[in-house]
Write an enzyme that holds these catalytic residues in place. Structure first.
Site, PDB file in Angstrom:
ATOM      1  N   THR A  15       0.810  -1.169  -0.319  1.00 41.29           N
ATOM      2  CA  THR A  15       0.048  -0.162   0.089  1.00 41.29           C
ATOM      3  C   THR A  15       1.031   1.401   0.177  1.00 41.29           C
ATOM      4  OG1 THR A  15      -1.764  -0.768   1.170  1.00 41.29           O
ATOM      5  CG2 THR A  15      -1.785   1.037   1.363  1.00 41.29           C
ATOM      6  N   THR A  95       1.606  -4.168   4.401  1.00 38.87           N
ATOM      7  CA  THR A  95       1.629  -4.690   5.374  1.00 38.87           C
ATOM      8  C   THR A  95       1.245  -5.774   5.895  1.00 38.87           C
ATOM      9  OG1 THR A  95      -0.979  -3.543   5.740  1.00 38.87           O
ATOM     10  CG2 THR A  95       1.171  -2.034   6.051  1.00 38.87           C
ATOM     11  N   ASP A  96       0.562  -6.816   4.521  1.00 41.95           N
ATOM     12  CA  ASP A  96       0.236  -7.823   5.629  1.00 41.95           C
ATOM     13  C   ASP A  96       0.620  -8.450   5.373  1.00 41.95           C
ATOM     14  OD1 ASP A  96      -2.348  -6.473   4.780  1.00 41.95           O
ATOM     15  OD2 ASP A  96      -3.391  -7.135   2.934  1.00 41.95           O
TER      16      ASP A  96
HETATM   17  C1  SIN Z   1      -1.062  -3.015   2.261  1.00 43.85           C
HETATM   18  O1  SIN Z   1       0.284  -2.620   2.447  1.00 43.85           O
HETATM   19  O2  SIN Z   1      -1.966  -2.317   3.726  1.00 43.85           O
HETATM   20  C2  SIN Z   1      -1.691  -4.163   1.922  1.00 43.85           C
HETATM   21  C3  SIN Z   1      -1.353  -4.154   0.341  1.00 43.85           C
HETATM   22  C4  SIN Z   1      -0.092  -5.403   0.970  1.00 43.85           C
HETATM   23  O3  SIN Z   1      -0.267  -5.928   2.181  1.00 43.85           O
HETATM   24  O4  SIN Z   1       0.741  -5.242   0.083  1.00 43.85           O
END
Ligand code: SIN
Length: 319
Positions: A15, A95-96
């Site tokens: 993200t 983040t995932d």
């Molecule tokens: C995010 O980064 O918050 C979600 C998408 C990902 O993990 O690439």
């Protein structure tokens, strides 16, 4: 003339590199679309802090993380940290699954320079983008003004900007603008650098809950997995029907590790981790996803550990 420190940014997507046609929306966007050069150009103040070099290692949504990308990332960290004039490495990541990559880097990258992950909960085009600020900070996982040890940090909220926590120990420091304060050293430092395998053993995760069938364990064992991590209840408790299936799997040479599905705390280490009695290796305070990373690396180096729960337990106790 004093030169600014040389810092390398390794971009992987997420993200933090996301974009949306509607800047007012922080929920509807496409992750992993903005090139790292554009992300850095959006934070001109970085140029006053460091000589920055960027490398687009990948451009993925981290839900699709792969062993190949992990290997490449570890290789690029090793390459850049071997350059004598590089002062630090920053990795931008989704983040995932960041907590899994953080665990891998904790185990596999014993680097002489700081290796810092950062990420964002909102896309770079959002009016309330948190990525640019996170990029201005540095150390381990730096996000939302907090510094977390890569081994400990987990994502604990679907969408909040303060989604990351270190549930057992808390953050190791804080960042405010250019002020950085470490309040403690990480509780667990890497013992030695684990090598990243060219072929990863298959290690899967399953859960214990009310009346689980043994079908999942049996199917995975028959498929030839090398290891299983159980997201067990409470303090590592496994439903009796799963215990029987797991004892059979362990008898067939599958490594079995118990973690907890609670999200925080330490699974008590058994006095003697004997699969035959259903007392399997404890993952300690590692959640199932982090425990899987350690188990896979361990089985890659020493497949015989699957049949040596005492040695495997010792390894979990020290990593
Ligand atoms: C995010 O980064 O918050 C979600 C998408 C990902 O993990 O690439």
């Amino acid at each position: 003339m004093s030169l600014l420190p040389r810092v390398v940014v390794l971009a992987t997507g997420g993200t933090i590199a996301g974009s949306s046609s509607n800047p007012a929306s922080s929920a509807k966007y496409q992750a992993a679309t903005v090139p790292v050069t554009a992300l850095l150009d959006a934070v001109p103040a970085l140029g006053a802090l460091a000589r920055i070099e960027a490398e687009q290692v990948a451009q993925v949504d981290s839900k699709d993380m792969s062993f190949a990308l992990w290997s490449r990332l570890v290789e690029r960290v090793a390459f850049w940290s071997a350059q004598s004039d590089v002062s630090g490495i920053v990795i931008t990541h989704g983040t995932d699954t960041l907590e899994e990559t953080a665990m891998l880097l904790h185990l596999a990258c014993v680097s002489t320079v700081p290796v810092v992950l950062t990420a964002a909960m909102r896309p770079s085009t959002s009016l309330s983008a948190d990525g640019p600020l996170n990029l201005l900070k540095g150390a381990l996982l730096v996000i939302n003004q907090e510094i977390h040890a890569g081994r400990d940090v987990v994502k604990a909220h679907t969408s909040a900007v303060n989604a990351f926590v270190s549930p057992v120990a808390g953050p190791i420091g804080y960042v405010q603008d250019d002020f950085v304060r470490f309040v403690r050293t990480p509780g667990r430092l890497p013992v030695s650098a684990w090598s990243v395998p060219s072929a990863w053993p298959q290690v899967e995760i399953l859960a214990s809950y009310a009346e689980p069938g043994r079908i999942v364990v049996d199917a995975l064992a028959q498929a030839g997995v090398s290891g299983l991590v159980v997201a067990a209840a409470g303090n590592g408790s496994v439903h009796q029907s799963l215990v029987e299936a797991l004892v059979d799997a362990a008898g067939a040479g599958v490594a079995v590790v118990r973690s907890s599905r609670t999200g925080a705390g330490h699974v008590a280490i058994p006095a003697s981790p004997r699969p035959a009695s259903g007392v399997f290796v404890s993952a300690g305070d590692l959640n199932p996803y982090k425990a899987r990373v350690l188990l896979a690396l361990a089985l890659a180096v020493e497949p015989g550990l699957a049949k040596d729960p005492v040695a495997l337990q010792a390894l979990f106790a020290e990593n």
